[in-house]
Motif scaffolding. Structure first.
Motif, PDB file in Angstrom:
ATOM      1  N   UNK A   1       0.819  -1.210   0.000  1.00  0.00           N
ATOM      2  CA  UNK A   1       0.000   0.000   0.000  1.00  0.00           C
ATOM      3  C   UNK A   1       0.854   1.262   0.000  1.00  0.00           C
ATOM      4  N   UNK A   2       1.964   1.239   0.730  1.00  0.00           N
ATOM      5  CA  UNK A   2       2.858   2.393   0.703  1.00  0.00           C
ATOM      6  C   UNK A   2       3.484   2.555  -0.681  1.00  0.00           C
ATOM      7  N   UNK A   3       3.811   1.450  -1.332  1.00  0.00           N
ATOM      8  CA  UNK A   3       4.367   1.517  -2.691  1.00  0.00           C
ATOM      9  C   UNK A   3       3.347   2.113  -3.660  1.00  0.00           C
ATOM     10  N   UNK A   4       2.076   1.693  -3.501  1.00  0.00           N
ATOM     11  CA  UNK A   4       1.011   2.233  -4.352  1.00  0.00           C
ATOM     12  C   UNK A   4       0.869   3.736  -4.116  1.00  0.00           C
ATOM     13  N   UNK A   5       0.914   4.146  -2.854  1.00  0.00           N
ATOM     14  CA  UNK A   5       0.774   5.577  -2.552  1.00  0.00           C
ATOM     15  C   UNK A   5       1.910   6.385  -3.176  1.00  0.00           C
ATOM     16  N   UNK A   6       3.111   5.844  -3.119  1.00  0.00           N
ATOM     17  CA  UNK A   6       4.247   6.531  -3.734  1.00  0.00           C
ATOM     18  C   UNK A   6       4.087   6.571  -5.251  1.00  0.00           C
ATOM     19  N   UNK A   7       3.589   5.473  -5.817  1.00  0.00           N
ATOM     20  CA  UNK A   7       3.354   5.440  -7.256  1.00  0.00           C
ATOM     21  C   UNK A   7       2.277   6.422  -7.689  1.00  0.00           C
ATOM     22  N   UNK A   8       1.244   6.578  -6.857  1.00  0.00           N
ATOM     23  CA  UNK A   8       0.180   7.529  -7.184  1.00  0.00           C
ATOM     24  C   UNK A   8       0.707   8.961  -7.196  1.00  0.00           C
ATOM     25  N   UNK A   9       1.583   9.268  -6.265  1.00  0.00           N
ATOM     26  CA  UNK A   9       2.197  10.605  -6.268  1.00  0.00           C
ATOM     27  C   UNK A   9       3.016  10.817  -7.524  1.00  0.00           C
ATOM     28  N   UNK A  10       3.780   9.789  -7.901  1.00  0.00           N
ATOM     29  CA  UNK A  10       4.596   9.897  -9.111  1.00  0.00           C
ATOM     30  C   UNK A  10       3.710  10.038 -10.339  1.00  0.00           C
ATOM     31  N   UNK A  11       2.586   9.309 -10.379  1.00  0.00           N
ATOM     32  CA  UNK A  11       1.688   9.395 -11.514  1.00  0.00           C
ATOM     33  C   UNK A  11       1.032  10.751 -11.629  1.00  0.00           C
ATOM     34  N   UNK A  12       0.709  11.344 -10.471  1.00  0.00           N
ATOM     35  CA  UNK A  12       0.019  12.630 -10.482  1.00  0.00           C
ATOM     36  C   UNK A  12       0.958  13.804 -10.730  1.00  0.00           C
ATOM     37  N   UNK A  13       2.174  13.713 -10.207  1.00  0.00           N
ATOM     38  CA  UNK A  13       3.080  14.855 -10.269  1.00  0.00           C
ATOM     39  C   UNK A  13       4.291  14.629 -11.167  1.00  0.00           C
ATOM     40  N   UNK A  14       4.524  13.390 -11.560  1.00  0.00           N
ATOM     41  CA  UNK A  14       5.695  13.084 -12.359  1.00  0.00           C
ATOM     42  C   UNK A  14       6.843  12.610 -11.496  1.00  0.00           C
ATOM     43  N   UNK A  15       7.659  11.734 -12.061  1.00  0.00           N
ATOM     44  CA  UNK A  15       8.756  11.146 -11.292  1.00  0.00           C
ATOM     45  C   UNK A  15       9.738  12.203 -10.799  1.00  0.00           C
ATOM     46  N   UNK A  16      10.053  13.174 -11.645  1.00  0.00           N
ATOM     47  CA  UNK A  16      11.018  14.195 -11.240  1.00  0.00           C
ATOM     48  C   UNK A  16      10.496  15.012 -10.067  1.00  0.00           C
ATOM     49  N   UNK A  17       9.178  15.326 -10.086  1.00  0.00           N
ATOM     50  CA  UNK A  17       8.595  16.104  -9.000  1.00  0.00           C
ATOM     51  C   UNK A  17       8.659  15.329  -7.688  1.00  0.00           C
ATOM     52  N   UNK A  18       8.347  14.020  -7.732  1.00  0.00           N
ATOM     53  CA  UNK A  18       8.407  13.208  -6.521  1.00  0.00           C
ATOM     54  C   UNK A  18       9.843  13.082  -6.030  1.00  0.00           C
TER      55      UNK A  18
END
Length: 336
Positions: A313-330
């Motif tokens: 679930x923590x991995x999914x949450x991190x992935x959702x942030x990356x999906x919404x903001x982009x990998x560079x932003x995360x």
């Protein structure tokens, strides 16, 4: 937490733990009343809210020390529950536990549902329930509550709680689900890092003292490589925790904090898995004996890696942030 304070806390926890014995599965740790008496149970909770004072960083240092000495306690749930209640000007007597729930559990003025793996529920007097929008507290001694006892891999109580239209007090100023989840995540990352460190030190001592063919086991390249792998996992977990510490010291509810805590929890959970596996390999048959302390660490590594929110679930949450903001932003959120 400052290094000198961390050392003092670790020395205190070590002193409390030195004469302990393994307790029956499901038991409330015999150290807990002493922790309450010393004020350790509410470190990181404002004195005005009934806590012992100090910061979240102090609580993180304490959680790490408990993990380092493989000590189970209700500290994380109890202190976090008191912190959340204090935000609304509420207090609670006795042990407080908590559960993250879905939106169907909290009704307009009561709670109803079945909760699984609630920490220490059989011993708690108050249960804090938090969903995505609201938070409420119930008295676990109220009618309409049924508790079915169970334990996790470490023998810690993780009970099922059935709530049948139980009256609840809703929090007016809840800290919010994101902030509460991030606080819990950071505390469990600290506990895991401490347990990985304790396991590494125990394993290193064993392979340094145990001899085969006239030389310590650590001289064998395969043994040395396994030990180095555990050390590398520990360093990564500590680095991720250090970054999370900096983030939670600012604001718990931000994307920056969520990204940093998620990374710390994922890295710590991975370190726990690798460390438990390799430490048992390096100990051989000795590692599974009840008289030897390795099991105190590895059972907690297995149990704690998915506490409160799973590694997945923590991995999914991190992935959702990356999906919404982009990998560079995360990446910037996690490293700025």
């Amino acid at each position: 937490m400052r290094d000198d304070t961390s050392a003092a806390v670790d020395a205190l926890i070590a002193d409390l733990a030195k004469d302990r014995v393994d307790e029956p599965a499901g038991a409330l740790p015999s150290l807990w009343p002493t922790m309450v008496e010393l004020g350790l149970s509410t470190v990181g909770v404002d004195e005005a809210a009934g806590g012992s004072g100090g910061t979240l960083l102090d609580a993180l240092g304490l959680a790490r020390s408990l993990g380092h000495h493989a000590i189970s306690s209700p500290l994380i749930e109890h202190a976090t529950g008191h912190w959340a209640l204090g935000k609304s000007g509420l207090g609670a007597e006795g042990l407080v536990t908590l559960a993250l729930t879905d939106g169907d559990t909290l009704g307009p003025d009561s709670v109803c549902g079945l909760l699984h793996a609630v920490p220490w529920a059989r011993y708690a007097q108050s249960l804090l329930l938090v969903d995505e929008n609201r938070a409420a507290v119930v008295d676990l001694r109220s009618p309409g509550i049924t508790i079915q006892q169970s334990v996790n891999e470490a023998g810690e109580p993780r009970d099922s709680v059935a709530l049948h239209g139980v009256a609840a007090t809703f929090l007016d100023r809840s800290p919010g689900t994101t902030a509460l989840r991030n606080r819990l995540g950071a505390l469990w990352a600290a506990a895991l890092a401490g347990a990985v460190d304790g396991t590494y030190r125990l394993t290193r001592r064993y392979v340094s003292e145990r001899e085969q063919f006239g030389a310590p086991l650590i001289r064998i390249p395969g043994v040395a490589n396994h030990l180095a792998t555990i050390k590398a996992e520990l360093i990564q977990a500590e680095a991720a925790l250090h970054r999370a510490n900096a983030a939670v010291d600012q604001e718990l509810g931000t994307d920056t904090c969520t990204a940093s805590v998620a990374a710390a929890r994922v890295v710590a959970a991975r370190a726990a898995t690798v460390t438990a596996r390799l430490s048992h390999q390096l100990h051989g048959a000795m590692g599974i004996t009840a008289e030897y302390p390795l099991h105190r660490y590895t059972t907690r590594l297995w149990a704690w890696r998915d506490e409160e929110t799973s590694e997945h679930e923590w991995s999914v949450r991190l992935g959702e942030l990356a999906g919404a903001q982009g990998e560079e932003a995360v990446w910037q959120l996690m490293t700025a």
